[in-house]
Enzyme design. Structure first.
Site, PDB file in Angstrom:
ATOM      1  N   ASP A 154       0.811  -1.209   0.000  1.00  0.00           N
ATOM      2  CA  ASP A 154       0.000   0.000   0.000  1.00  0.00           C
ATOM      3  C   ASP A 154       0.851   1.269   0.000  1.00  0.00           C
ATOM      4  O   ASP A 154       0.488   2.266  -0.625  1.00  0.00           O
ATOM      5  CB  ASP A 154      -0.926   0.008   1.224  1.00  0.00           C
ATOM      6  CG  ASP A 154      -2.095  -0.950   1.070  1.00  0.00           C
ATOM      7  OD1 ASP A 154      -2.307  -1.451  -0.053  1.00  0.00           O
ATOM      8  OD2 ASP A 154      -2.790  -1.200   2.071  1.00  0.00           O
ATOM      9  N   GLY A 155       1.995   1.244   0.693  1.00  0.00           N
ATOM     10  CA  GLY A 155       2.843   2.426   0.738  1.00  0.00           C
ATOM     11  C   GLY A 155       3.339   2.825  -0.634  1.00  0.00           C
ATOM     12  O   GLY A 155       3.425   4.022  -0.961  1.00  0.00           O
TER      13      GLY A 155
ATOM     14  N   ARG B 299      -5.638  17.797  23.180  1.00  0.00           N
ATOM     15  CA  ARG B 299      -4.367  17.557  23.860  1.00  0.00           C
ATOM     16  C   ARG B 299      -4.144  16.053  23.912  1.00  0.00           C
ATOM     17  O   ARG B 299      -4.985  15.304  24.414  1.00  0.00           O
ATOM     18  CB  ARG B 299      -4.370  18.128  25.272  1.00  0.00           C
ATOM     19  CG  ARG B 299      -3.002  17.992  25.981  1.00  0.00           C
ATOM     20  CD  ARG B 299      -3.065  18.502  27.405  1.00  0.00           C
ATOM     21  NE  ARG B 299      -3.364  19.907  27.464  1.00  0.00           N
ATOM     22  CZ  ARG B 299      -2.463  20.889  27.344  1.00  0.00           C
ATOM     23  NH1 ARG B 299      -1.180  20.575  27.133  1.00  0.00           N
ATOM     24  NH2 ARG B 299      -2.824  22.150  27.415  1.00  0.00           N
TER      25      ARG B 299
ATOM     26  N   ASN C 166      -4.449   8.596   1.702  1.00  0.00           N
ATOM     27  CA  ASN C 166      -4.915   8.018   2.961  1.00  0.00           C
ATOM     28  C   ASN C 166      -5.229   9.090   4.004  1.00  0.00           C
ATOM     29  O   ASN C 166      -6.367   9.208   4.464  1.00  0.00           O
ATOM     30  CB  ASN C 166      -3.862   7.064   3.527  1.00  0.00           C
ATOM     31  CG  ASN C 166      -4.218   5.609   3.325  1.00  0.00           C
ATOM     32  OD1 ASN C 166      -5.168   5.283   2.624  1.00  0.00           O
ATOM     33  ND2 ASN C 166      -3.438   4.723   3.922  1.00  0.00           N
ATOM     34  N   ASP C 167      -4.188   9.835   4.400  1.00  0.00           N
ATOM     35  CA  ASP C 167      -4.391  10.746   5.525  1.00  0.00           C
ATOM     36  C   ASP C 167      -3.238  11.730   5.683  1.00  0.00           C
ATOM     37  O   ASP C 167      -2.140  11.531   5.177  1.00  0.00           O
ATOM     38  CB  ASP C 167      -4.553   9.954   6.837  1.00  0.00           C
ATOM     39  CG  ASP C 167      -3.458   8.899   7.042  1.00  0.00           C
ATOM     40  OD1 ASP C 167      -2.299   9.159   6.676  1.00  0.00           O
ATOM     41  OD2 ASP C 167      -3.768   7.811   7.555  1.00  0.00           O
TER      42      ASP C 167
ATOM     43  N   ASP D  85      -1.687  12.739  21.712  1.00  0.00           N
ATOM     44  CA  ASP D  85      -0.583  12.302  20.855  1.00  0.00           C
ATOM     45  C   ASP D  85      -0.675  12.849  19.443  1.00  0.00           C
ATOM     46  O   ASP D  85       0.242  12.635  18.643  1.00  0.00           O
ATOM     47  CB  ASP D  85      -0.531  10.779  20.801  1.00  0.00           C
ATOM     48  CG  ASP D  85      -0.040  10.172  22.109  1.00  0.00           C
ATOM     49  OD1 ASP D  85       0.259  10.942  23.038  1.00  0.00           O
ATOM     50  OD2 ASP D  85       0.030   8.938  22.203  1.00  0.00           O
TER      51      ASP D  85
END
Length: 318
Positions: free
Chosen positions: A67-68, A192, A162-163, A194
């Site tokens: 996929d990458g 607030r 994707n994102d 990650d």
């Protein structure tokens, strides 16, 4: 489909992908089709050079990897309307790719045509997948590209199939950040934790799903906003219309820098006072499907092993 020029994009570092690329190239050249082979990975981006040196965009980009590798091809080729056909060769999960067993070369027969004949006979479906675009506006009004050490496209526009996600850029202190989200000019929340994910329906089965977000059918045009490990139980994922304009501001001390990622690849750095504007991209990614009636639900069942929860491993008679 016209099939005169093909780019073969193989996953760098994968011997299987490299060998398969050579086999495909030999088979295509025997048919009089012009072929260019390039290798793609996190540390290797062949597309700027290809787009600058080749006569023009190809009729088809054949991607051999995971996929990458597909995401990297989509980011660069979507603006040119190049269809992408991908096979999982040397990749991992492969949500976007075909199984390698469908990569059938060799002699064509009327009753059982090979891959190239299927393409030339238009025996496929073409999916248009929504993409996102991000631009960074600097708080001091000075573009990051003005720095000799910066990437020329550090402020964008950046594309993502994707994102996009925002994560802290800190080494010696707690890796959390404070991000303010504005949608269509209205402040919605401050997160607030990650970080924050902005995903397409295609990306909803990636990082966003791992962070507890919803799965969206790729036939839907929408944007998923999903916090990553928020320090508030009231911070939840939301789905907004595709034409929404999302603005993300890093807040806090000047040392609280935030890193912007696109499809898992580094895009840029933001300082408190900078802002990133994310919205629907102007060009969809064109993904070629060998099944003329592809089933997204079958893909989910297979890739996420949903069938394992069925009684006796099969659906009921209902």
């Amino acid at each position: 489909m016209r099939l005169e020029r093909v780019w073969l994009i193989a996953r760098s570092g994968s011997r299987a992908a490299q060998l398969q690329a050579r086999r495909c190239a030999d088979d295509l050249r025997e048919r009089g089709i012009s072929v260019t082979i390039a290798f793609s990975g996190l540390a290797q981006n062949p597309f700027p050079a290809l787009l600058a040196t080749e006569e023009g965009p190809p009729d088809l980009a054949l991607v051999l990897g995971g996929d990458g590798t597909v995401l990297g091809a989509a980011r660069h080729l979507a603006p040119y309307g190049v269809p992408i056909l991908s096979f999982n060769v040397g990749g991992h999960l492969g949500f976007l790719t075909h199984e390698r067993s469908l990569l059938r070369l060799g002699d064509d027969r009327q009753d059982d045509p090979g891959l190239w004949q299927r393409l030339q006979q238009d025996r496929f479906a073409l999916e248009r997948r929504m993409m996102l675009e991000a631009r960074i506006e600097r708080g001091d009004g000075v573009s990051a590209a003005a720095s000799p050490s910066a990437d020329v496209d550090a402020d964008g526009p950046h594309g993502a199939l994707n994102d996009f996600y925002f994560r802290p850029c800190l080494d010696e202190v707690s890796p959390t950040c404070l991000l303010e989200l504005e949608i269509d000019g209205e402040v919605v929340d401050q997160y607030r934790g990650d970080g924050l994910i902005i995903a397409t329906p295609t990306g909803s089965t990636g990082y966003a799903m791992a962070a507890g977000g919803p799965i969206l059918h790729p036939g839907i045009e929408a944007i998923v906003v999903n916090p990553i490990c928020p320090m508030s139980l009231s911070s939840r994922a939301v789905v907004v219309p595709p034409r929404s304009r999302l603005t993300i501001w890093p807040l806090g001390e000047s040392s609280r820098r935030v890193k912007l990622w696109k499809d898992g690849a580094h895009a840029s750095l933001l300082d408190p006072g900078d802002r990133c504007v994310v919205q629907q991209g102007p060009h969809p990614a064109l993904l070629l499907q060998l099944e003329q009636s592809p089933s997204y639900y079958r893909t989910l069942t297979h890739k996420l092993h949903w069938a394992g929860s069925l009684t006796n491993g099969e659906a009921s008679s209902n």
